[in-house]
Design a protein around this motif. Structure first.
Motif, PDB file in Angstrom:
ATOM      1  N   GLY A 107      83.106 146.478 -11.019  1.00 23.83           N
ATOM      2  CA  GLY A 107      83.824 146.581 -12.283  1.00 23.83           C
ATOM      3  C   GLY A 107      83.320 147.623 -13.256  1.00 23.83           C
ATOM      4  O   GLY A 107      83.853 147.740 -14.363  1.00 23.83           O
ATOM      5  N   VAL A 108      82.310 148.409 -12.886  1.00 20.93           N
ATOM      6  CA  VAL A 108      81.760 149.405 -13.813  1.00 20.93           C
ATOM      7  C   VAL A 108      82.784 150.498 -14.097  1.00 20.93           C
ATOM      8  O   VAL A 108      83.027 150.863 -15.255  1.00 20.93           O
ATOM      9  CB  VAL A 108      80.458 150.012 -13.250  1.00 20.93           C
ATOM     10  N   ASN A 109      83.404 151.016 -13.057  1.00 25.14           N
ATOM     11  CA  ASN A 109      84.448 152.027 -13.246  1.00 25.14           C
ATOM     12  C   ASN A 109      85.621 151.472 -14.051  1.00 25.14           C
ATOM     13  O   ASN A 109      86.180 152.153 -14.912  1.00 25.14           O
ATOM     14  CB  ASN A 109      84.952 152.525 -11.893  1.00 25.14           C
ATOM     15  N   ILE A 160      80.084 140.198  -5.555  1.00 30.61           N
ATOM     16  CA  ILE A 160      81.381 140.762  -5.173  1.00 30.61           C
ATOM     17  C   ILE A 160      82.523 140.003  -5.829  1.00 30.61           C
ATOM     18  O   ILE A 160      83.482 140.600  -6.348  1.00 30.61           O
ATOM     19  CB  ILE A 160      81.549 140.765  -3.632  1.00 30.61           C
ATOM     20  N   LEU A 161      82.448 138.673  -5.848  1.00 33.15           N
ATOM     21  CA  LEU A 161      83.509 137.876  -6.473  1.00 33.15           C
ATOM     22  C   LEU A 161      83.578 138.142  -7.970  1.00 33.15           C
ATOM     23  O   LEU A 161      84.668 138.233  -8.538  1.00 33.15           O
ATOM     24  CB  LEU A 161      83.279 136.391  -6.201  1.00 33.15           C
ATOM     25  N   MET A 162      82.427 138.251  -8.608  1.00 34.02           N
ATOM     26  CA  MET A 162      82.424 138.591 -10.035  1.00 34.02           C
ATOM     27  C   MET A 162      83.038 139.971 -10.256  1.00 34.02           C
ATOM     28  O   MET A 162      83.785 140.184 -11.216  1.00 34.02           O
ATOM     29  CB  MET A 162      80.989 138.559 -10.575  1.00 34.02           C
ATOM     30  N   GLY A 163      82.715 140.910  -9.377  1.00 32.01           N
ATOM     31  CA  GLY A 163      83.279 142.249  -9.495  1.00 32.01           C
ATOM     32  C   GLY A 163      84.781 142.271  -9.310  1.00 32.01           C
ATOM     33  O   GLY A 163      85.501 142.946 -10.052  1.00 32.01           O
ATOM     34  N   VAL A 164      85.276 141.529  -8.322  1.00 33.74           N
ATOM     35  CA  VAL A 164      86.731 141.450  -8.086  1.00 33.74           C
ATOM     36  C   VAL A 164      87.433 140.866  -9.309  1.00 33.74           C
ATOM     37  O   VAL A 164      88.464 141.380  -9.769  1.00 33.74           O
ATOM     38  CB  VAL A 164      87.021 140.605  -6.830  1.00 33.74           C
ATOM     39  N   ALA A 165      86.866 139.788  -9.857  1.00 33.60           N
ATOM     40  CA  ALA A 165      87.470 139.148 -11.032  1.00 33.60           C
ATOM     41  C   ALA A 165      87.460 140.098 -12.230  1.00 33.60           C
ATOM     42  O   ALA A 165      88.458 140.221 -12.963  1.00 33.60           O
ATOM     43  CB  ALA A 165      86.706 137.865 -11.364  1.00 33.60           C
ATOM     44  N   LEU A 166      86.333 140.779 -12.426  1.00 34.09           N
ATOM     45  CA  LEU A 166      86.218 141.696 -13.564  1.00 34.09           C
ATOM     46  C   LEU A 166      87.144 142.891 -13.409  1.00 34.09           C
ATOM     47  O   LEU A 166      87.779 143.329 -14.382  1.00 34.09           O
ATOM     48  CB  LEU A 166      84.764 142.165 -13.688  1.00 34.09           C
ATOM     49  N   ASN A 167      87.256 143.430 -12.197  1.00 35.83           N
ATOM     50  CA  ASN A 167      88.199 144.528 -11.940  1.00 35.83           C
ATOM     51  C   ASN A 167      89.624 144.119 -12.268  1.00 35.83           C
ATOM     52  O   ASN A 167      90.378 144.878 -12.897  1.00 35.83           O
ATOM     53  CB  ASN A 167      88.106 144.966 -10.471  1.00 35.83           C
ATOM     54  N   SER A 168      90.018 142.931 -11.830  1.00 35.93           N
ATOM     55  CA  SER A 168      91.372 142.446 -12.078  1.00 35.93           C
ATOM     56  C   SER A 168      91.624 142.267 -13.575  1.00 35.93           C
ATOM     57  O   SER A 168      92.681 142.656 -14.095  1.00 35.93           O
ATOM     58  CB  SER A 168      91.600 141.115 -11.356  1.00 35.93           C
TER      59      SER A 168
END
Length: 345
Positions: A107-109, A160-168
């Protein structure tokens, strides 16, 4: 004793030679990618014309203008963004102790992209202010993931799950802004995928300055990164303030990712592909990992951008599409391989 000493000396010599070859290969890749980026495009330009356009300030030919104002900033943008995203990915992987972490996946990008969307809505479309806001968005995202990883465990699945949620979530917030303000042209499809076709010097120079300073700071802190990657207990035993060190590394990695997003958009998988490939070749160790990631990352992205221009010539596709084709299968391979190794353990 003598045999053991000889074997140690032989191993050290072999390791040193291997590093020299890797640096030579990375520099060669970078120079070749820059040359190809200047030579090839919608119209091919000869080598002599490229040299004349760069070094002869009085040249006013159409070819000289193409080189100076279209291809040169584009190639420089690809090199700078590739180096920034690759090093940012390597640092984030070390700090979070997770080899699947990268700026695009956690989710950084997306955080930097949301900040850029807000800036565009307020009329800020370039310069140092845009880079600062992008950094704040990227740092907020990486801080959230870092805090979550520390609270709930830095396992692969958690991060990874936190990243997917944050990206969404951040993607939805960006789309909401675009829905209310359709004139936010920077959030075009090219920006969301990742592209260098709109790179200008005014956009590139502030980002390049931030990337250069951040890289120099990180290169001077490779020993601290190696100690931190050993784990909190080991690092504290060696006298390190792990909280402060982690914050500094996350700040610098967010600066790199945020600056890159202002130039190339939401370019994916560079921070995952390059650190993994370099780590496999060099055997790890932040002292050589970070500089090699910068060199290979810059050359790799520049080469991919040239391919995006010439593969379907005269049509051009965003370089992010090529990255997605390369990165998605690689990500799945690493994920499956990691799960298999965990099941065997």
């Amino acid at each position: 004793m003598k045999d053991g000493r000889r074997r140690t000396v032989s191993f050290m010599k072999h390791s040193k030679n291997k590093k020299i070859y890797l640096y030579a290969a990375s520099i060669a890749l970078l120079l070749i990618s820059i040359l190809f980026g200047l030579l090839f495009g919608a119209s091919e330009i000869g080598f002599s014309e490229v040299i004349k356009a760069i070094f002869d300030g009085g040249a006013k030919t159409p070819e000289a203008r193409i080189i100076r104002y279209v291809r040169l900033p584009r190639v420089l943008g690809a090199v700078i963004c590739g180096a920034a995203l690759a090093v940012s990915g390597a640092v984030i992987q070390g700090v979070l102790a997770n080899k699947l972490a990268s700026p695009s996946i956690i989710g950084v990008n997306a955080g930097a992209g949301f900040a850029v969307t807000l800036c565009s809505a307020m009329g800020i479309v370039g310069g140092l202010r845009l880079s600062i806001f992008a950094f704040l968005g990227a740092f907020s995202a990486v801080l959230l993931v870092s805090l979550g990883a520390r609270k709930w465990g830095a396992s692969t699945g958690t991060v990874i799950l936190m990243g997917v949620a944050l990206n969404s979530l951040l993607g939805a917030m960006s789309d909401t802004v675009v829905s209310f303000i359709p004139d936010v042209a920077i959030m075009s499809s090219d920006f969301k995928i990742g592209d260098f076709s709109a790179v200008t010097y005014s956009k590139l120079i502030p980002a390049a300055f931030i990337v250069l300073i951040s890289l120099l700071l990180l290169f001077s802190m490779t020993n601290e990164l190696e100690v931190l990657s050993l784990g909190d207990e080991s690092a504290k035993g060696l006298g390190m303030n792990t909280g402060l060190a982690r914050m500094i590394f996350l700040l610098l990695s967010a600066l790199l990712a945020g600056a890159a997003v202002t130039v190339c958009g939401l370019l994916s998988f560079v921070g995952l592909l390059v650190p993994h490939a370099v780590r496999r070749m060099s055997g790890g160790g932040a002292k050589h990992l970070l500089p090699l990631c910068a060199l290979f990352g810059g050359g790799f992205v520049s080469l991919c951008d040239t391919l995006a221009r010439v593969v379907f010539k005269p049509y051009e596709i965003p370089v992010g599409i090529i990255m997605a084709f390369l990165g998605a299968p690689f990500f799945l391979f690493i994920l499956i391989k990691g799960r298999r190794s965990m099941s065997h353990d």
